[in-house]
Design a protein around this motif. Sequence first.
Motif, mmCIF file in Angstrom:
data_model
loop_
_atom_site.group_PDB
_atom_site.id
_atom_site.type_symbol
_atom_site.label_atom_id
_atom_site.label_comp_id
_atom_site.label_asym_id
_atom_site.label_seq_id
_atom_site.Cartn_x
_atom_site.Cartn_y
_atom_site.Cartn_z
ATOM 1 N N ILE A 1 0.833 -1.202 0.000
ATOM 2 C CA ILE A 1 0.000 0.000 0.000
ATOM 3 C C ILE A 1 0.870 1.255 0.000
ATOM 4 O O ILE A 1 0.601 2.218 -0.728
ATOM 5 C CB ILE A 1 -0.942 -0.003 1.219
ATOM 6 N N THR A 2 1.925 1.242 0.811
ATOM 7 C CA THR A 2 2.799 2.411 0.919
ATOM 8 C C THR A 2 3.509 2.699 -0.393
ATOM 9 O O THR A 2 3.665 3.857 -0.796
ATOM 10 C CB THR A 2 3.829 2.203 2.043
ATOM 11 N N VAL A 3 3.952 1.628 -1.075
ATOM 12 C CA VAL A 3 4.679 1.803 -2.336
ATOM 13 C C VAL A 3 3.736 2.156 -3.480
ATOM 14 O O VAL A 3 4.016 3.056 -4.283
ATOM 15 C CB VAL A 3 5.474 0.517 -2.675
ATOM 16 N N LEU A 4 2.580 1.466 -3.550
ATOM 17 C CA LEU A 4 1.684 1.623 -4.688
ATOM 18 C C LEU A 4 0.720 2.799 -4.553
ATOM 19 O O LEU A 4 0.104 3.206 -5.541
ATOM 20 C CB LEU A 4 0.886 0.328 -4.901
ATOM 21 N N LYS A 5 0.584 3.345 -3.325
ATOM 22 C CA LYS A 5 -0.327 4.463 -3.117
ATOM 23 C C LYS A 5 0.392 5.654 -2.480
ATOM 24 O O LYS A 5 0.080 6.048 -1.347
ATOM 25 C CB LYS A 5 -1.507 4.047 -2.246
ATOM 26 N N PRO A 6 1.366 6.220 -3.187
ATOM 27 C CA PRO A 6 2.066 7.383 -2.617
ATOM 28 C C PRO A 6 1.134 8.558 -2.362
ATOM 29 O O PRO A 6 1.412 9.404 -1.523
ATOM 30 C CB PRO A 6 3.109 7.714 -3.692
ATOM 31 N N SER A 7 -0.003 8.581 -3.090
ATOM 32 C CA SER A 7 -0.950 9.685 -2.906
ATOM 33 C C SER A 7 -1.537 9.711 -1.498
ATOM 34 O O SER A 7 -1.997 10.755 -1.027
ATOM 35 C CB SER A 7 -2.094 9.568 -3.925
ATOM 36 N N ALA A 8 -1.494 8.559 -0.797
ATOM 37 C CA ALA A 8 -2.019 8.526 0.568
ATOM 38 C C ALA A 8 -1.214 9.415 1.497
ATOM 39 O O ALA A 8 -1.707 9.876 2.525
ATOM 40 C CB ALA A 8 -2.014 7.086 1.095
ATOM 41 N N PHE A 9 0.047 9.677 1.129
ATOM 42 C CA PHE A 9 0.920 10.490 1.969
ATOM 43 C C PHE A 9 1.021 11.926 1.477
ATOM 44 O O PHE A 9 1.741 12.730 2.075
ATOM 45 C CB PHE A 9 2.323 9.866 2.023
ATOM 46 N N ARG B 1 6.897 8.747 4.463
ATOM 47 C CA ARG B 1 6.635 7.596 3.595
ATOM 48 C C ARG B 1 7.929 6.822 3.287
ATOM 49 O O ARG B 1 7.950 5.583 3.334
ATOM 50 C CB ARG B 1 5.988 8.070 2.297
ATOM 51 N N VAL B 2 9.017 7.532 2.981
ATOM 52 C CA VAL B 2 10.284 6.872 2.649
ATOM 53 C C VAL B 2 10.802 6.070 3.844
ATOM 54 O O VAL B 2 11.211 4.908 3.710
ATOM 55 C CB VAL B 2 11.335 7.916 2.203
ATOM 56 N N VAL B 3 10.778 6.672 5.025
ATOM 57 C CA VAL B 3 11.254 5.970 6.215
ATOM 58 C C VAL B 3 10.360 4.777 6.526
ATOM 59 O O VAL B 3 10.840 3.707 6.930
ATOM 60 C CB VAL B 3 11.327 6.930 7.421
ATOM 61 N N LEU B 4 9.048 4.922 6.313
ATOM 62 C CA LEU B 4 8.127 3.810 6.541
ATOM 63 C C LEU B 4 8.483 2.632 5.651
ATOM 64 O O LEU B 4 8.510 1.477 6.096
ATOM 65 C CB LEU B 4 6.693 4.266 6.276
ATOM 66 N N ILE B 5 8.776 2.890 4.372
ATOM 67 C CA ILE B 5 9.149 1.819 3.445
ATOM 68 C C ILE B 5 10.416 1.113 3.920
ATOM 69 O O ILE B 5 10.490 -0.122 3.960
ATOM 70 C CB ILE B 5 9.343 2.381 2.016
ATOM 71 N N VAL B 6 11.430 1.890 4.311
ATOM 72 C CA VAL B 6 12.706 1.311 4.759
ATOM 73 C C VAL B 6 12.497 0.438 5.996
ATOM 74 O O VAL B 6 13.003 -0.693 6.084
ATOM 75 C CB VAL B 6 13.732 2.425 5.052
ATOM 76 N N VAL B 7 11.729 0.937 6.955
ATOM 77 C CA VAL B 7 11.517 0.202 8.204
ATOM 78 C C VAL B 7 10.727 -1.079 7.962
ATOM 79 O O VAL B 7 11.072 -2.150 8.489
ATOM 80 C CB VAL B 7 10.800 1.097 9.235
ATOM 81 N N VAL B 8 9.673 -1.011 7.151
ATOM 82 C CA VAL B 8 8.858 -2.202 6.884
ATOM 83 C C VAL B 8 9.667 -3.257 6.134
ATOM 84 O O VAL B 8 9.584 -4.456 6.436
ATOM 85 C CB VAL B 8 7.583 -1.830 6.106
ATOM 86 N N VAL B 9 10.478 -2.844 5.179
ATOM 87 C CA VAL B 9 11.338 -3.796 4.461
ATOM 88 C C VAL B 9 12.293 -4.473 5.438
ATOM 89 O O VAL B 9 12.497 -5.700 5.405
ATOM 90 C CB VAL B 9 12.119 -3.092 3.332
ATOM 91 N N ALA B 10 12.895 -3.678 6.335
ATOM 92 C CA ALA B 10 13.823 -4.245 7.322
ATOM 93 C C ALA B 10 13.120 -5.239 8.240
ATOM 94 O O ALA B 10 13.662 -6.313 8.551
ATOM 95 C CB ALA B 10 14.453 -3.120 8.147
#
Length: 276
Positions: free
Chosen positions: A136-144, A256-265
């Motif tokens: 959702i975070t990657v495919l829906k950047p508009s949410a942020f 959003r960028v930090v959220l992606i990094v943390v979730v991947v980790a």
Amino acid sequence: MVPVLLPHALSADVGGLLGVPSLTPGTALLILASATLAGWVDAIVGGGGLIQLPAILLVPGLAPVHAIATNKASSAMGTAAAAAAYRRRVGFPSGVAPAAALAFVGSMAGAIVATRLPTEVFTTIIIVALAVVLLITVLKPSAFAADRERTLLPHRTAVLRGCAIGAVVGFYDGVMGPGTGSFLVLGFILLVGLDALRATAMTKAVNLATNVGALVLFAVAGAVQWRLGILMGCFNMLGGWLGARTATRFGAGFVRVVLIVVVVALLVKLVLQVLG
């Protein structure tokens, strides 16, 4: 003899001062640095436990339950600092109090369940949930996007949804915890309709309640290493204060960028844990 005895004397002093005799100066510095970084990450999107808890587990002879409990003490202090900073700079949305109250109760219930069920039962569910958050975070950047069009929910509906998120994620945090901040942020954005910064602000208040709820039970059980936890908490508070200022300065895109990094980790860590 002095060069040989000095490190041992220093190690004993550090460990004794913090109530953990086996703690060496090098490990102590690593733990405090990890606590600062964890506070910074937690203040932006959550997930600081991924950084802080493994560092505490490096202490020789420290039981895992004591490490988890001490981590909660430090995280509660850091989250409190971040919540205070967000309250001053962004403000809390309406409905934060009942959501935090239910999160507190849910976290205590989850901590009770955690003492009776193997955590492995939940690992697959967590991996799937985090994968959904990542997609959702990657495919829906508009949410942020700060200027995206949002559906204004009736006040009662928004409060009820916030309470439901607080209770469910609070229970999860009491049981296990990885990804709690990420789940809260995305839930408040997509289900309550908050913008990224206000969702993060509400997350800090609710996450503080979950940390305190679990900490109460650990404290009653005598599992917290208080001197180490409080010192870590001071550094975690510094990281939380810096993280809140960073997020409010650079905005929703940065969150959003930090959220992606943390979730991947988190996903990588959990998948390796399953495969290992």
